[in-house]
Design a protein around this motif. Structure first.
Motif, PDB file in Angstrom:
ATOM      1  N   THR A  77     136.101 -52.236 -11.362  1.00  0.00           N
ATOM      2  CA  THR A  77     135.450 -51.227 -12.173  1.00  0.00           C
ATOM      3  C   THR A  77     134.070 -50.905 -11.603  1.00  0.00           C
ATOM      4  OG1 THR A  77     136.498 -52.379 -13.997  1.00  0.00           O
ATOM      5  CG2 THR A  77     134.980 -50.615 -14.564  1.00  0.00           C
ATOM      6  N   SER A 104     130.349 -45.955 -18.375  1.00  0.00           N
ATOM      7  CA  SER A 104     131.356 -46.430 -19.312  1.00  0.00           C
ATOM      8  C   SER A 104     130.608 -47.002 -20.498  1.00  0.00           C
ATOM      9  CB  SER A 104     132.223 -47.513 -18.670  1.00  0.00           C
ATOM     10  OG  SER A 104     132.725 -48.340 -19.681  1.00  0.00           O
ATOM     11  N   LEU A 164     131.376 -49.334 -22.200  1.00  0.00           N
ATOM     12  CA  LEU A 164     131.666 -50.767 -22.341  1.00  0.00           C
ATOM     13  C   LEU A 164     130.932 -51.612 -21.308  1.00  0.00           C
ATOM     14  CD1 LEU A 164     135.481 -50.882 -23.170  1.00  0.00           C
ATOM     15  CD2 LEU A 164     133.550 -51.287 -24.680  1.00  0.00           C
ATOM     16  N   PHE A 179     141.340 -52.203 -20.000  1.00  0.00           N
ATOM     17  CA  PHE A 179     140.981 -51.024 -20.789  1.00  0.00           C
ATOM     18  C   PHE A 179     139.696 -50.412 -20.245  1.00  0.00           C
ATOM     19  CE2 PHE A 179     138.649 -49.295 -24.480  1.00  0.00           C
ATOM     20  CZ  PHE A 179     139.520 -48.259 -24.791  1.00  0.00           C
ATOM     21  N   ASN A 180     138.759 -51.283 -19.933  1.00  0.00           N
ATOM     22  CA  ASN A 180     137.488 -50.816 -19.393  1.00  0.00           C
ATOM     23  C   ASN A 180     137.707 -50.095 -18.066  1.00  0.00           C
ATOM     24  OD1 ASN A 180     134.741 -50.479 -19.208  1.00  0.00           O
ATOM     25  ND2 ASN A 180     134.448 -52.396 -18.107  1.00  0.00           N
ATOM     26  N   LEU A 222     139.119 -46.721 -18.852  1.00  0.00           N
ATOM     27  CA  LEU A 222     138.085 -45.903 -19.485  1.00  0.00           C
ATOM     28  C   LEU A 222     137.105 -45.397 -18.433  1.00  0.00           C
ATOM     29  CD1 LEU A 222     137.405 -45.270 -22.511  1.00  0.00           C
ATOM     30  CD2 LEU A 222     135.596 -46.958 -22.278  1.00  0.00           C
ATOM     31  N   THR A 223     136.698 -46.313 -17.563  1.00  0.00           N
ATOM     32  CA  THR A 223     135.743 -45.930 -16.531  1.00  0.00           C
ATOM     33  C   THR A 223     136.357 -44.888 -15.595  1.00  0.00           C
ATOM     34  OG1 THR A 223     135.044 -48.206 -16.626  1.00  0.00           O
ATOM     35  CG2 THR A 223     134.132 -46.876 -14.870  1.00  0.00           C
ATOM     36  N   GLY A 271     138.594 -42.754 -16.348  1.00  0.00           N
ATOM     37  CA  GLY A 271     138.590 -41.493 -17.071  1.00  0.00           C
ATOM     38  C   GLY A 271     137.217 -40.844 -17.067  1.00  0.00           C
ATOM     39  N   PHE A 272     136.198 -41.650 -17.349  1.00  0.00           N
ATOM     40  CA  PHE A 272     134.818 -41.139 -17.381  1.00  0.00           C
ATOM     41  C   PHE A 272     134.449 -40.551 -16.030  1.00  0.00           C
ATOM     42  CE2 PHE A 272     131.841 -42.045 -20.938  1.00  0.00           C
ATOM     43  CZ  PHE A 272     132.820 -42.278 -21.885  1.00  0.00           C
TER      44      PHE A 272
END
Lengths: 327, 372, 184
Positions: free
Chosen positions: A160, A191, A193, A315-316, A319-320, A322-323
């Motif tokens: 990530t 992110s 998170l 998940f992180n 999410l990252t 996606g961001f």
């Protein structure tokens, strides 16, 4: 070319000295901190504030006889402590203590650290196995299971980070975080998170280095001393130094990836001091945790990794991703 | 290259836990037949610190045996003192003055608190938490100082005499005890915050090592181990001796049957012991501390006598058979941990090694008391 | 003595059941006013009409520390243990006493119960030369260690016991230290 060789030798000596000095004085710090947590004084006899105690301990360790018990595998038994120590020192090569103070600023620095750090568990396994001691074998099995379980969320978190930073070069990663708001731990634009990612990384590095509350492989009330039960003298000393070197590496990586490395938030001292301050604050926390919490259970430990840390870090990761795509 | 582990042909191996192992607190040895980290069979091996106190009891006069009692259970020596003194007083028909009874209760309860504190620290140490041990020892140090000032020793007390006590207390002891109770009341919430509410600890001991009521009864386990399994059995209430009926105190009982319940019982007992001590200090009467006419040479009438007291670890019983001479014909000590440990083999079957050690810690083993 | 009555509903029933197991002993005729102290060993020395009765007696709890004292034959200890187990008692201890002058060994079982205060002592006498008594560890698993300990100290053989290896003594011990003729 000559200057390059001198540079390599200088850094080699410096890195080994740093690792050894850290191991020695982290023991002192640990003993002092534990003592103050437990309302004791801690070492105070040798030198002012007991500062020479680690030296005396080192001399004692070095002058003791290395016992090779009957029935051990003589080669692996001797090899294991060396394998525990060397990769830990190798990892220091790419750690940027400041913008200039780095032994080898290579582009794959992060990858190299993880490559070497995972040799450590091999050392524990070999040491435990070669000892021909039941406690040591149980401990080695635990160490492997634990390291496999915690390598995964740690690497996912690192991936990530690599996605965000776009580089594996540690110095470049630090350069991207010039002030506190841009430290990756607070980089919510990458992110939301990020603090969680830091926490996952920190917990994983505790588990990877077998520190309490995850010190299952050397749980003294269960396995006597775990994989180094049969080791004496510097055999034990090398395991010990390797363990502390790994703590320093883990904390250094956390500082570099999340806390701005050698970047100086207030402009008071040169960067190297900031790096060390952040590093020792984290190490202080590591020690603090050890003397506060009891040990986890083994299945609790694995559950934490497989059922909580891995899903969250995955998940992180998504999410990252996606961001990064959207913004 | 030879490996002691049978790798191919057998699944199980034998692990010798002790007699020198950090978790066995002394010289208990447990022979574990393991399958990986699972315990297939556990067999405690006793006797490493066996001293045959019972034979000594037959070769010494009644009074000479008193110091031996303090050496069986080094953590709650006064309970053993109390049991033996009460046994001989029962056989001889000696009346103990009221003040002496009060002081006995005060000192025994102080001793009980210190025993529970040591257990608390050692139990958390078994679970890998180091610091609570030293906090507990810090508090225990106050008790040891108090008891030293009145009994003259710090660990293996020999304070009780037949018909009374060796020494009266002074002002400092009363003030010091009240002071201690005050600080202990502040410390207990700290222990609960630091340890009891800790999620790691809860996961380590909750639902671990369940002991059913029936197992408790079949093995004759007593004390906090029984009370952690929902059995309201405390000699101080069920078979009152000394002047315990005069005090208002509760017997903590938890019905969860697990290690957490045994932990909570002991923590609550610290508070209950403090209540007893406070009441005893408030009501402490003046008067002599020795019965006026205790014969120099004791010759209890022929017959056998039994006395049970509640030690910190459970029901402690002593049976004396007298043949009318100045020495016991037979002196049997029924130590509570002996029975408590005997259920370990059954309960630990199929448990993981760390869980079994949590169970063993929650039994509060004092090896010299088992081995006698 | 009357303190047990009232709180312990089944005391009389228990006493009845245990009395049925008890040995018949002969005690000298005593004035009927004080039958309770008849527990002690009194050989029928008095020629004046000894009375036969079961050797189960209530004892003076404040003086002795137990309520019921029953002497049984060696082969009845399991039956006694079963009765007490059914009534909810648990085993506190097993021990021996060496009556060297009578050439007998006594095995003493202490039972007690959680709720009403009641302690029961079961005792049996064995021949000192070949002491053997059935094990009760089938009924009370807790007796396992107590019997092993008694075997260590007195050499009493508990027949049917799963493992009579020394518990507290060294594993190669072939002596029994609590026998009166054992020299320290």
């Amino acid at each position: 070319m000559d200057s390059e060789i001198i540079r390599v030798i200088a850094f080699l000596v410096g890195v080994i000295a740093f690792a050894a000095l850290n191991a020695a004085y982290l023991v002192w710090l640990e003993r002092k901190e534990a003592a103050h947590i437990q309302r004791r004084i801690g070492p105070k006899e040798v030198g002012p504030f007991g500062l020479l105690q680690p030296m005396v301990d080192g001399i004692k360790l070095m002058t003791k006889q290395i016992l090779i018990p009957d029935g051990v595998d003589p080669i692996l038994f001797r090899l294991a402590p060396i394998l525990a120590m060397i990769p830990a020192i190798m990892c220091f090569v790419t750690i940027p203590f400041s913008q200039e103070l780095v032994a080898r600023n290579i582009n794959l620095g992060l990858l190299m650290i993880f490559a070497f750090a995972s040799i450590n568990v091999l050392a524990l396994l070999l040491g435990g196995w070669a000892s021909a001691n039941k406690y040591a074998v149980i401990s080695a099995a635990r160490a492997v299971a634990q390291n496999v379980a915690y390598e995964i969320p740690m690497l996912i978190t690192v991936i990530t980070m690599v996605m965000i930073t776009g580089t594996l070069n540690l110095n470049d990663i630090v350069a991207q975080q010039p002030n506190i708001s841009q430290w990756y731990i607070f980089r919510f634009s990458a992110s939301p998170l990020m603090p969680v990612a830091f926490l996952i990384f920190f917990v994983c590095s505790l588990a990877e280095t077998n520190r309490a509350p995850f010190d299952l492989s050397e749980a003294e009330s269960e396995l006597v001393a775990g994989f180094h039960t049969e080791y004496s003298s510097m055999g034990f000393g090398l395991f010990f130094m390797g363990e502390y070197a790994n703590i320093v590496i883990g904390s250094s990586l956390a500082v570099i990836l999340f806390l701005g490395g050698w970047q100086d938030p207030f402009g008071l001292f040169p960067g190297v001091w900031w790096f060390l301050i952040k590093l020792y604050c984290l190490i202080f926390t590591v020690i603090w945790i050890r003397w506060t919490y009891p040990r986890t259970q083994f299945y609790g430990l694995l559950n934490l990794s497989w059922k909580i840390l891995i899903p969250i870090s995955l998940f992180n990761l998504l999410l990252t991703a996606g961001f990064l795509k959207v913004f | 290259m030879s490996h002691p582990l049978p790798i191919n042909n057998q699944e199980s191996f034998v692990l010798n836990l002790g007699p020198q192992h950090p978790a066995t607190h002394g010289v208990l040895r447990v022979k574990l037949t393991m399958d990986g980290e699972y315990i297939m069979h556990a067999e405690p091996v006793l006797g490493y610190i066996h001293r045959m106190h019972e034979k000594m009891g037959e070769n010494r006069t009644w009074a000479q045996f008193m110091p031996n009692t303090g050496r069986m259970d080094y953590l709650s020596a006064l309970s053993f003192n109390h049991c033996y003194a009460a046994l001989v007083e029962k056989a001889m028909g000696i009346e103990v003055p009221e003040r002496a009874e009060y002081l006995r209760v005060i000192t025994v309860e102080l001793n009980r608190i210190s025993s529970h504190l040591v257990w608390f620290g050692a139990f958390i140490l078994d679970l890998g938490g180091f610091s609570p041990l030293l906090y507990a020892f810090d508090d225990r140090e106050h008790i040891l100082d108090l008891l030293e000032s009145v009994t003259g020793s710090r660990l293996t007390y020999c304070y009780f005499r037949f018909g009374g006590l060796y020494n009266d207390i002074d002002e400092n002891f009363v003030d010091g005890t009240r002071e201690f109770i005050k600080t202990m009341r502040e410390r207990l919430p700290m222990y609960h915050n630091l340890v009891t509410k800790n999620i790691i600890l809860i996961k380590r001991i909750k639902d671990i090592g369940p002991i059913s009521k029936e197992t408790i009864r079949k093995y004759g386990a007593t004390g906090p181990v029984a009370r952690g399994s929902g059995i309201d059995y405390d000699i101080r209430k069920n078979e009152p001796y000394s002047i315990y009926p005069e005090f208002d105190f509760d017997i903590p009982v938890y019905t969860e049957c697990d290690s957490m319940a045994r932990y909570m019982v002991r923590m609550d007992e610290i508070e209950q012991s403090m209540r007893i001590i406070e009441q005893a200090l408030d009501k402490l009467p003046e008067g002599p501390i020795m019965a006026p006419k205790v014969p120099k040479i004791l010759k209890p009438p022929k017959g056998d006598y039994y006395q049970a007291v509640e030690s910190a670890r459970g029901s402690l019983g002593m049976r004396a058979v007298s043949d009318g001479t100045n020495k016991a014909y037979r002196l049997k000590v029924r130590s509570p941990t002996f029975s408590n440990l005997s259920l370990f083999s059954e309960v630990s079957e199929g448990m993981l090694l760390p869980d079994a050690l949590a169970l063993m810690g929650s039994l509060d083993l004092v090896i010299p008391e088992i081995d006698r | 003595m009357n303190m047990v009555n009232g709180i312990f509903m089944d005391f009389n029933k228990l006493k009845e059941r245990l009395t049925a197991l008890a040995l018949i002993e002969e005690v000298p005729a005593t004035p009927p006013a004080a039958p309770a102290k008849g527990e002690e060993e009194q050989p029928p020395a008095e020629p004046a009409a000894p009375v036969s009765r079961p050797a189960a007696s209530e004892t003076d709890y404040p003086v002795r520390g137990f309520h019921l004292d029953v002497k049984v034959a060696a082969d009845s200890v399991v039956a006694a243990a079963t009765i007490l187990d059914e009534e909810g008692f648990f085993l506190e201890a097993v021990t021996g006493v060496d009556w060297i002058k009578d050439k007998e060994l006594e095995v003493v079982y202490d039972y007690t119960i959680w709720q009403p205060t009641c302690r029961v002592v079961i005792r049996t006498r064995l021949n000192r030369e070949a002491p053997e008594v059935p094990t009760i560890s089938e009924v009370c698993p807790g007796a396992n260690w107590h019997e092993r300990e008694t075997h260590d100290f007195f050499g009493i053989k508990f027949s049917g016991h799963p493992d009579l290896t020394p518990l507290l003594l060294p594993e190669d011990a072939d002596f029994h230290p609590l026998l009166k003729d054992f020299q320290v």
